[in-house]
Design a protein around this motif. Structure first.
Motif, PDB file in Angstrom:
ATOM      1  N   ASP A  59      21.131  73.344 -39.422  1.00  0.00           N
ATOM      2  CA  ASP A  59      19.621  73.827 -39.084  1.00  0.00           C
ATOM      3  C   ASP A  59      18.572  72.563 -39.751  1.00  0.00           C
ATOM      4  OD1 ASP A  59      17.212  75.104 -39.353  1.00  0.00           O
ATOM      5  OD2 ASP A  59      17.876  77.042 -40.438  1.00  0.00           O
TER       6      ASP A  59
ATOM      7  N   ASN B 242      15.512  72.765 -40.513  1.00  0.00           N
ATOM      8  CA  ASN B 242      14.572  73.106 -41.121  1.00  0.00           C
ATOM      9  C   ASN B 242      14.986  73.248 -42.445  1.00  0.00           C
ATOM     10  OD1 ASN B 242      12.545  73.540 -39.394  1.00  0.00           O
ATOM     11  ND2 ASN B 242      13.479  75.618 -38.865  1.00  0.00           N
TER      12      ASN B 242
ATOM     13  N   ASP C  38      12.568  85.210 -37.000  1.00  0.00           N
ATOM     14  CA  ASP C  38      12.552  84.277 -37.897  1.00  0.00           C
ATOM     15  C   ASP C  38      12.246  84.789 -39.170  1.00  0.00           C
ATOM     16  OD1 ASP C  38      12.311  81.798 -39.164  1.00  0.00           O
ATOM     17  OD2 ASP C  38      11.508  80.817 -37.920  1.00  0.00           O
TER      18      ASP C  38
ATOM     19  N   PHE D 129      10.205  82.864 -41.785  1.00  0.00           N
ATOM     20  CA  PHE D 129       8.818  82.307 -41.760  1.00  0.00           C
ATOM     21  C   PHE D 129       7.524  83.542 -42.433  1.00  0.00           C
ATOM     22  CE2 PHE D 129       4.819  82.004 -39.238  1.00  0.00           C
ATOM     23  CZ  PHE D 129       4.588  80.740 -39.202  1.00  0.00           C
TER      24      PHE D 129
ATOM     25  N   TYR E   2       8.183  72.313 -38.926  1.00  0.00           N
ATOM     26  CA  TYR E   2       8.847  73.186 -38.938  1.00  0.00           C
ATOM     27  C   TYR E   2       9.148  73.892 -37.279  1.00  0.00           C
ATOM     28  CZ  TYR E   2      10.652  78.093 -40.037  1.00  0.00           C
ATOM     29  OH  TYR E   2      11.539  79.168 -40.119  1.00  0.00           O
TER      30      TYR E   2
ATOM     31  N   MET F 232      10.146  76.737 -35.284  1.00  0.00           N
ATOM     32  CA  MET F 232      10.008  78.179 -35.416  1.00  0.00           C
ATOM     33  C   MET F 232      10.762  78.937 -34.438  1.00  0.00           C
ATOM     34  SD  MET F 232       6.487  80.319 -35.326  1.00  0.00           S
ATOM     35  CE  MET F 232       6.318  81.944 -35.560  1.00  0.00           C
ATOM     36  N   ARG F 233      11.419  79.938 -34.707  1.00  0.00           N
ATOM     37  CA  ARG F 233      12.020  80.663 -33.628  1.00  0.00           C
ATOM     38  C   ARG F 233      11.094  81.565 -32.816  1.00  0.00           C
ATOM     39  NH1 ARG F 233      17.512  82.392 -33.007  1.00  0.00           N
ATOM     40  NH2 ARG F 233      17.948  81.273 -34.883  1.00  0.00           N
ATOM     41  N   TRP F 234      10.954  81.306 -31.740  1.00  0.00           N
ATOM     42  CA  TRP F 234       9.941  81.863 -30.883  1.00  0.00           C
ATOM     43  C   TRP F 234      10.501  82.821 -29.997  1.00  0.00           C
ATOM     44  CZ3 TRP F 234       5.178  83.015 -31.465  1.00  0.00           C
ATOM     45  CH2 TRP F 234       4.333  83.144 -30.504  1.00  0.00           C
TER      46      TRP F 234
ATOM     47  N   ASN G 105      16.754  85.771 -30.375  1.00  0.00           N
ATOM     48  CA  ASN G 105      17.220  86.573 -31.453  1.00  0.00           C
ATOM     49  C   ASN G 105      18.637  86.362 -31.534  1.00  0.00           C
ATOM     50  OD1 ASN G 105      17.994  88.296 -29.427  1.00  0.00           O
ATOM     51  ND2 ASN G 105      16.836  90.126 -30.521  1.00  0.00           N
TER      52      ASN G 105
ATOM     53  N   ARG H  45      20.119  77.993 -33.043  1.00  0.00           N
ATOM     54  CA  ARG H  45      19.507  77.675 -34.205  1.00  0.00           C
ATOM     55  C   ARG H  45      18.824  76.179 -33.983  1.00  0.00           C
ATOM     56  NH1 ARG H  45      23.442  78.212 -38.564  1.00  0.00           N
ATOM     57  NH2 ARG H  45      24.106  79.794 -37.253  1.00  0.00           N
TER      58      ARG H  45
ATOM     59  N   PHE I 215      12.748  77.497 -29.523  1.00  0.00           N
ATOM     60  CA  PHE I 215      11.916  77.069 -30.610  1.00  0.00           C
ATOM     61  C   PHE I 215      10.899  76.174 -30.312  1.00  0.00           C
ATOM     62  CE2 PHE I 215      16.367  77.833 -31.569  1.00  0.00           C
ATOM     63  CZ  PHE I 215      16.379  78.613 -32.940  1.00  0.00           C
TER      64      PHE I 215
END
Length: 849
Positions: free
Chosen positions: A508, A510, A598, A601, A639, A641-643, A646, A651, A671
């Motif tokens: 990951d 992030n 996410d 976040f 960053y 971001m998971r957008w 799900n 990842r 993302f």
């Protein structure tokens, strides 16, 4: 001087001469420059003094011309005495041109003039009564500025949060849902507070301004709180504090709760929980200093508030470099293995030549192909793909040929050495010939950034291929392995490459490195209530307070997006609130849904991302030549971001790291890449203009030593192009003199919304006028770049923190003096509101038409 005329003496009989003289002087006062609100422009003090001289002469002539006007004479002599005292005090301070010499004296003159104007206003009312024997109109400024109603959110009555099905929403539906949630109508005078970027400098300057607003009872008037970058530090501290205290009222300090102003108000313990929490947090900004301010003062070196700070920061840098290098090394090693596997295929050069001939033929014949075929994009895409394949095949043979005839490390090492020698020689030349420095230095840095990253990857690929082929026979460790079997080295390298690639899928990007450290340290200072008793839970964005409604501004990076609406910006505006997150490029989703997609976040992540100034992708400020190296060395606070997914197996892994390094990032996909909102707009005002907010206080704490106000000018351009909103302003009051002092701490900006509607914005900026308290003056002597010290300085000491905080208090107090003549009446007047304050300032200062 506030009691202008003593009318306790017995009044002589009223005559027509009294009426005529009173009417003439009353008319004169209504047209005098010195009795009108004084626009804050350079040189207007001299005009006011000239007007007072002319007024005193007019009064003398009227007294002489009307000897029988006894009542008039009593009034006139009383005010003439005050005029003479004022003029005698200020005449010696004028220069040959009539202007007041010192800038400091100009500010003091304005304060004294405001007191004198109160006397003249009282005289004006008495003259009207004397001339007409009735109560006359109050002497108030004409041409009052007033923000128009009838625009903005529209008449919306619902007050519930939106609960429509999950998915993407349009901008209009998002704003309508927001206005409903906040209970705003077209009759509401909507007020917004914008905190700009600028790191801890901006946060501390804004702290002083917010303390000044709270001291005057105005901080609670703001419906919106919009922040970006450093301004988000303080706004997150406040909105997060309200959310925590609302959830756990036991954290509220009873001594920090305000006393009800009247018996009709409910006591704090039965008030609305959010209102009670908000009052407690805002009261924490009051004087005398409370824990809410002292906590920030004590933690102003937030990045260093960690044990073993130097070794830990160094370890994080090394770890980030190792992690990203390992990921990219895996790809380079894979390339080296592919070269080894394909080496025996002797027909590769012929295949490459054939493919290249085909591409050249297509390129030559393309103009003669029918337009129907020529417009089909896949033909061009196929030609490009074939060309790249041909180049790749030739590259494979070239690497193989190098490895066959020369030591594996010799070529890349020699290349690096030669490049380093040339680079060093060029740098030496710039020192020997300074005139070349400005021309060559930027180009040399760009060249170094472009070459070093690819050379490093090539070095690793060639080394891997050479090891597989057994060309590095002088390495003793490898000889020991080879002695046990020639197959061990290929097995070792293949296994290592496989493990690295598997890890690259599950990593990951992030997590770890500087981004996690930055978020953690920000949260330790601005993400907790003061003096926390043990760990405090994270604050979900969806739990942020309704008032002020916090808008966290970020930039969504999309340099590879071909949308013409970006117009070369490379990014777009992205906002996160308690209700929605999104942008026009991506559409909007409810914050509740984002939190399920996410879970990382939250408020701390959003504030850290909004302040992610150092990143490989930086919106309009991106430097493509540095992207690869910044990604490789993990200098990336942005960053992913998971957008739109799900799926837990998906990842932000090495695939996104490579895309980031190459700048191949879109605004669509599972993302999206977010970074500092200042990478597109650094004042946090854009989203308020989008919402048609009528009254805005903008705090600009950005670094701008030349006082060019480039962020305001950029905002004006964006608003005109994107929102059909224009800004009118005059920056003359923010132009420094030779000593670095400005006439003012800001200016008024008129907002021209569509439909002929008008709003007003007070633009407050880091400036020095020369009238500051000695504490600020002394710090400026020690640090001449104050108040525009570099944003890289995020380690404020006590003196530095107090100088910026006091400057904010000074700025807001200064504009209360301009609006109301003195601060003290405003502190206790319940009629003082943000709309009344800004309207009064607009009457006096105005904006460029």
């Amino acid at each position: 001087m506030n009691t202008p005329i003593d009318a306790a003496e017995p009044s002589p009989p009223l005559t027509n001469a009294d009426r005529n003289a009173a009417h003439q002087l009353w008319t004169e006062l209504h047209t005098r420059v010195a009795t009108r609100p004084l626009p804050y422009r350079g040189g207007t003090e001299a005009g006011a003094l000239d007007s007072l001289y002319a007024l005193s002469q007019k009064i003398r002539r009227l007294i002489a011309k009307n000897p029988d006007a006894n009542q008039f004479r009593l009034l006139a002599l009383a005010v003439l005495e005050q005029l003479n005292s004022h003029l005698n005090a200020w005449h010696p301070r004028r220069d040959a041109t009539g202007d007041i010499r010192l800038l400091q004296d100009r500010h003091r003159y304005r304060s004294e003039l405001l007191s004198l104007q109160e006397s003249l206003s009282a005289l004006c009312d008495q003259l009207y009564v004397l001339a007409h024997q009735s109560a006359g109109p109050t002497h108030t400024p004409s041409g009052s500025a007033k923000a128009n109603a009838g625009f903005g959110p529209g008449a919306l009555a619902a007050v519930q949060a939106p609960d429509y099905p999950s998915g993407f929403q349009s901008e209009s539906s998002v704003l309508n849902a927001e206005f409903q949630y906040l209970g705003l109508t077209e009759r509401t005078e909507v007020c917004g507070l914008a905190l700009s970027g600028g790191g801890i400098r901006s946060a501390t300057f804004a702290l002083g301004i917010l303390q000044g607003l709270q001291a005057r009872g105005l901080l609670g008037d703001f419906d919106y709180l919009s922040s970006v970058s450093g301004g988000g530090y303080l706004s997150g501290y406040l909105s997060g504090g309200i959310a925590r205290l609302r959830k756990d009222p036991g954290l509220i300090d009873p001594g920090a709760e305000p006393t009800p102003k009247s018996s009709s108000e409910p006591p704090p313990e039965v008030a609305d929980p959010e209102a009670r929490a908000r009052a407690a947090v805002f009261t924490g900004l009051s004087v005398p200093e409370r824990d809410w301010v002292r906590w920030l003062r004590n933690n102003s070196k937030y990045l260093l508030n960690v044990s073993f700070r130097v070794p830990r920061i160094a370890a994080l840098l090394i770890y980030g470099l190792f992690e990203n290098t390992l990921t990219l090394v895996g790809l380079a090693m894979l390339a080296g293995l592919c070269v080894t596997l394909l080496t025996p295929l002797s027909f590769l050069p012929w295949l490459a030549a054939g493919l290249g001939t085909g591409v050249l033929s297509y390129t030559a014949l393309r103009p003669f192909i029918s337009s129907n075929l020529r417009e089909r994009w896949w033909l061009d895409a196929a030609a490009v793909a074939v060309a790249l394949l041909a180049l790749g095949l030739l590259g494979i043979r070239a690497i193989d040929a190098i490895a066959e005839h020369i030591e594996a490390l010799l070529i890349p090492s020699a290349g690096l050495g030669a490049f380093g020698s040339l680079f060093a020689s060029a740098v030496a030349a710039t020192h020997a010939y300074p005139k070349l420095s400005k021309i060559l230095t930027p180009k040399l840095l760009n060249l170094a950034a472009l070459v070093l990253g690819p050379l490093l990857v090539l070095l690793i690929a060639v080394l891997t291929h050479a090891l597989m082929e057994g060309d590095c026979c002088n390495i003793s460790a490898l000889n020991m392995i080879r002695d046990r079997g020639d197959w061990l080295i290929p097995l070792f390298l293949s296994t290592t490459t496989t493990v690295i690639l598997i890890r690259a899928y599950f990593v990951d990007v992030n997590q770890g490195g500087l981004r996690s450290f930055y978020r953690s340290q920000l949260r330790s200072c601005y993400g907790v209530t003061p003096n926390p008793d043990g760990p405090q839970a994270e604050v979900p964005l969806s739990t942020l307070p309704k008032k002020p409604f916090h808008i966290i501004n970020m930039a969504i990076n999309a340099p590879a997006t071909m949308s013409p609406e970006l117009r070369g910006r490379g990014c777009d505006f992205f906002s996160a609130t308690a209700l929605h997150c999104g942008s026009r490029l991506t559409g909007y989703q409810t914050t509740a849904r984002i939190e399920t997609l996410d879970s990382g976040f939250d408020l701390a992540t959003a504030i850290a991302t909004s302040g992610a100034a150092a990143a490989s992708l930086m919106g309009r400020q991106s430097k493509p030549q540095f992207q690869f190296l910044m990604t490789l060395f993990n200098v990336r606070l942005g960053y992913w971001m998971r957008w739109a997914t799900n799926n837990p197996l998906l990842r932000p892994n090495a695939y996104y790291l490579v895309r980031e390094a190459l700048g191949h990032v879109h605004a669509t996909g599972n993302f999206i890449n977010l970074s500092d909102g200042g990478h597109i707009e650094n004042l946090a005002v854009y989203e308020l203009l989008r919402r048609r907010v009528q009254f805005i206080v903008c705090i600009d704490g950005g670094c701008d030593p030349t006082m060019s106000c480039f962020d305001l000018i950029r905002l004006d351009r964006y608003a005109r192009i994107d929102l059909d909103v224009s800004l009118d302003y005059d920056l003359k009051d923010l132009r420094p003199n030779t000593d670095g002092f400005c006439p003012s701490y800001g200016t008024m900006v008129r907002i021209n919304y569509p439909g002929g509607h008008t709003g007003w914005m007070l633009y407050l900026k880091l400036a020095m006028t020369g009238t500051e308290p000695q504490v600020i003056q002394d710090y400026r002597k020690a640090s001449p770049t104050f108040p525009h010290e570099t944003t890289a300085d995020q380690f404020f000491n006590e003196e530095q923190f107090e100088a910026y905080r006091m400057l904010g208090e000074q700025a807001v107090g200064y504009f209360f003096d301009r609006a109301f003549g003195t601060e003290q009446p405003c502190l206790k007047s319940p009629a003082t509101t943000v709309p009344r304050w800004l309207t009064s300032l607009a009457n006096q200062i105005g904006a460029k038409a």
